[in-house]
Design a protein around this motif. Structure first.
Motif, short mmCIF file in Angstrom:
data_model
loop_
_atom_site.label_atom_id
_atom_site.label_comp_id
_atom_site.label_asym_id
_atom_site.label_seq_id
_atom_site.Cartn_x
_atom_site.Cartn_y
_atom_site.Cartn_z
N LEU A 90 0.83 -1.21 0.00
CA LEU A 90 0.00 0.00 0.00
C LEU A 90 0.86 1.25 0.00
CD1 LEU A 90 -2.79 1.35 0.20
CD2 LEU A 90 -2.63 1.13 2.69
N GLY A 91 1.92 1.25 0.80
CA GLY A 91 2.81 2.41 0.83
C GLY A 91 3.42 2.71 -0.53
N ARG A 92 3.91 1.67 -1.19
CA ARG A 92 4.51 1.85 -2.51
C ARG A 92 3.46 2.28 -3.54
NH1 ARG A 92 9.66 -0.23 -2.90
NH2 ARG A 92 9.46 -0.51 -5.15
N THR A 93 2.26 1.70 -3.42
CA THR A 93 1.18 2.03 -4.34
C THR A 93 0.79 3.51 -4.23
OG1 THR A 93 0.28 -0.21 -4.41
CG2 THR A 93 -1.25 1.60 -4.84
N LEU A 94 0.65 4.00 -3.02
CA LEU A 94 0.24 5.40 -2.83
C LEU A 94 1.28 6.37 -3.36
CD1 LEU A 94 -1.41 5.24 0.72
CD2 LEU A 94 -2.54 5.26 -1.53
N ILE A 95 2.55 6.05 -3.19
CA ILE A 95 3.59 6.92 -3.74
C ILE A 95 3.55 6.89 -5.26
CG2 ILE A 95 6.09 7.26 -3.97
CD1 ILE A 95 4.88 8.26 -1.34
N SER A 96 3.30 5.72 -5.84
CA SER A 96 3.17 5.62 -7.29
C SER A 96 2.03 6.50 -7.79
CB SER A 96 2.92 4.16 -7.68
OG SER A 96 2.64 4.03 -9.05
N ILE A 97 0.90 6.48 -7.09
CA ILE A 97 -0.25 7.30 -7.49
C ILE A 97 0.07 8.79 -7.32
CG2 ILE A 97 -2.62 7.90 -6.86
CD1 ILE A 97 -3.06 4.94 -6.23
N CYS A 98 0.79 9.13 -6.26
CA CYS A 98 1.19 10.53 -6.08
C CYS A 98 1.97 11.03 -7.29
CB CYS A 98 2.07 10.67 -4.82
SG CYS A 98 1.18 10.58 -3.26
N ARG A 99 2.92 10.25 -7.73
CA ARG A 99 3.75 10.65 -8.87
C ARG A 99 2.92 10.72 -10.15
NH1 ARG A 99 8.15 7.84 -6.12
NH2 ARG A 99 9.66 9.46 -5.55
N ASP A 151 -15.17 6.72 -4.78
CA ASP A 151 -15.15 5.37 -5.36
C ASP A 151 -14.10 5.23 -6.47
OD1 ASP A 151 -17.08 4.31 -3.67
OD2 ASP A 151 -18.74 4.85 -4.99
N PRO A 152 -13.98 6.19 -7.41
CA PRO A 152 -12.94 6.05 -8.44
C PRO A 152 -11.53 6.05 -7.85
CG PRO A 152 -14.61 7.62 -9.15
CD PRO A 152 -14.90 7.32 -7.71
N GLU A 153 -11.30 6.85 -6.81
CA GLU A 153 -9.98 6.87 -6.19
C GLU A 153 -9.67 5.54 -5.50
OE1 GLU A 153 -9.38 11.59 -5.08
OE2 GLU A 153 -10.74 10.37 -3.86
N GLU A 154 -10.66 4.97 -4.83
CA GLU A 154 -10.46 3.67 -4.21
C GLU A 154 -10.23 2.60 -5.28
OE1 GLU A 154 -13.69 2.77 -1.60
OE2 GLU A 154 -12.90 4.01 0.03
N ALA A 155 -10.96 2.70 -6.38
CA ALA A 155 -10.82 1.71 -7.46
C ALA A 155 -9.40 1.75 -8.04
CB ALA A 155 -11.85 1.98 -8.55
#
Length: 448
Positions: free
Chosen positions: A27-36, A122-126
């Motif tokens: 989850l941590g890596r995923t959120l940073i990926s989305i930030c970028r 919902d789209p952000e969670e998806a």
């Protein structure tokens, strides 16, 4: 179909999938990926409640963030809405709370806020779900250098002062005597000092967390000790928070528990009296008691309903231009003060309402007549679409015909536990109880 996200984040038994170290790192890596991907700062605020498993999951989440080249800002133990506040204040990409709210200590989870301090859409969670379903994000040249782990200085004190600012320009509350129940949870880090600053006499219960006693016989789910303490001490009110302090249950001076809907009606009257009830509207969910609407209508206030979940309440508030919304469970949102539901802030507003309206809480609560309501939680082994379960739909339709518009039936799954919730409301308590048990027996037989 969501795989991990329920009505409020990812939740389950700690150290069992999906609430594991591996998930924390992923989850941590995923959120940073989305930030970028979206041009947001690659930084995430992390907070937690007092559960024993919080240390493990916090370190895992931070490791994932840092290994992806992001920065982690740790607040330590802090109420869930405090992480929303710091996500916005520190201009982070996300805020993540490690908590399972009102659930027993063996549970834990991940609640996520946007950079604006809002629950995710919902789209952000998806988007997060899609990445979590795949392999862990891999390092690249861009993320080869690990990020930094930083403590947010004086986080508890700073958040307490923010909450106190919601009373600026209002009446002083020094004349009030209050008992607060911190649920051995996150409120323990903020609430005692705050209420001692603003009220004359404060007695604090359950503010000694040991990692396993969060919500145990205390807090918003178990207000019995609070009710006794209010009577014994002759207090004006009692305020109970849940484990992560995003919900409030209030107790009047007679030791009687107010429903979340009653508390919402009291605060609506206060804001209306002040001329601060924007849109002259209040938002609540379909789970609100049938008595809320006529109580608000008697005050000339519009009542808007939405799906279960405080994020749906907030979305409707923004769409309708409302500043007050909540759930019968005790989540309340004061949009003029905060971007999310906050139990401690709600408690402050209840005390303010008592002072401004010049009446004890018992009298204010009587503005709303509560219809008898039975809520049963039935453990289930599967969760098929309830509309496809014909025998269940038949009995629900039969009960609704019998109620003849003077009550209602709601059957829904819990978004965080393997439960089906059956709620029946009506004018006669005995009939309501019989109807609820009839429906529950069908659920148990077919899904349990």
């Amino acid at each position: 179909m969501k795989r991990w996200f329920g009505t409020d984040g990812i939740r389950g038994i700690a150290n069992e999938h999906p609430v594991t170290v591996d998930m924390g790192v992923h989850l941590g890596r995923t959120l940073i990926s989305i930030c970028r991907k979206h041009g947001q700062p690659p930084a995430i605020v992390i907070g937690r409640d007092t559960r024993q498993s919080g240390d493990m999951l916090e370190q895992a989440l931070a490791a994932g963030i840092l290994s992806a080249g992001g920065d982690a800002y740790a607040t330590g133990v802090l109420p869930t809405p405090g992480i929303a506040y710091f996500a916005r204040r520190l201009k982070a990409g996300f805020g993540v709370v490690i908590s399972a709210s009102h659930n027993p200590y063996s549970y834990n989870g991940f609640k996520i806020f946007s950079s604006e301090g809002l629950k995710l859409s919902d789209p952000e969670e998806a988007e997060i779900e899609e990445l979590l379903a795949g392999p862990p994000q891999q390092s690249s040249k861009e993320t080869a250098a690990p990020g930094r782990y930083r403590r947010v200085p004086r986080a508890q004190n700073r958040y307490g002062r923010f909450l106190e600012s919601s009373l600026a320009g209002g009446p002083r509350l020094q004349h009030l005597s209050v008992v607060i129940d911190c649920a051995n949870g996150a409120a323990s880090s903020v609430a005692p000092a705050l209420f001692k600053r603003i009220t004359g006499r404060v007695h604090v219960l359950f503010d000694a967390p040991d990692g396993t006693n969060i919500n145990q016989g205390c807090g918003s789910q178990h207000p019995e000790a609070l009710c006794r303490a209010v009577i014994e001490r002759g207090a004006d009110a009692g305020l109970a928070f849940d484990g992560d302090a995003d919900r409030l249950i209030a107790v009047d001076e007679n030791g009687l528990v107010l429903s979340g809907d009653q508390t919402l009606a009291v605060c609506a009257e206060m804001l209306q009296r002040q001329g601060m009830l924007a849109g002259n509207a209040v938002v609540s969910t379909i789970m609100s008691n049938c008595g809320l609407r006529p109580a608000l209508e008697a005050m000339g206030i519009r009542h808007i309903t939405t799906s279960v979940g405080d994020r749906h309440v907030l979305a409707a508030m923004i769409a309708e231009g409302a500043v007050l919304g909540g759930e019968d469970s005790g989540h309340m949102i004061f949009l003029d003060h905060h971007s999310t539901g906050d139990g401690i802030l709600s408690g402050l507003q209840v005390l303010k309402a008592m002072t401004l309206l010049g009446a004890p809480l018992s009298l204010l609560a009587k503005r709303m007549r509560i219809f008898p309501q039975i809520l049963l939680n039935i453990p289930v082994k599967q969760k098929p679409d309830l509309k496809s379960v014909a025998p269940l739909q038949d009995v629900v339709a039969e009960v609704e015909r019998t109620l003849n518009g003077k009550g209602r039936v709601l059957v829904r799954y819990s978004g965080t536990e393997p439960l089906c919730r059956v709620m029946v409301e009506g004018e006669d308590e005995k009939s309501v109880e019989d109807y609820a048990h009839r429906i529950a027996q069908i659920v148990q037989a077919l899904l349990g």
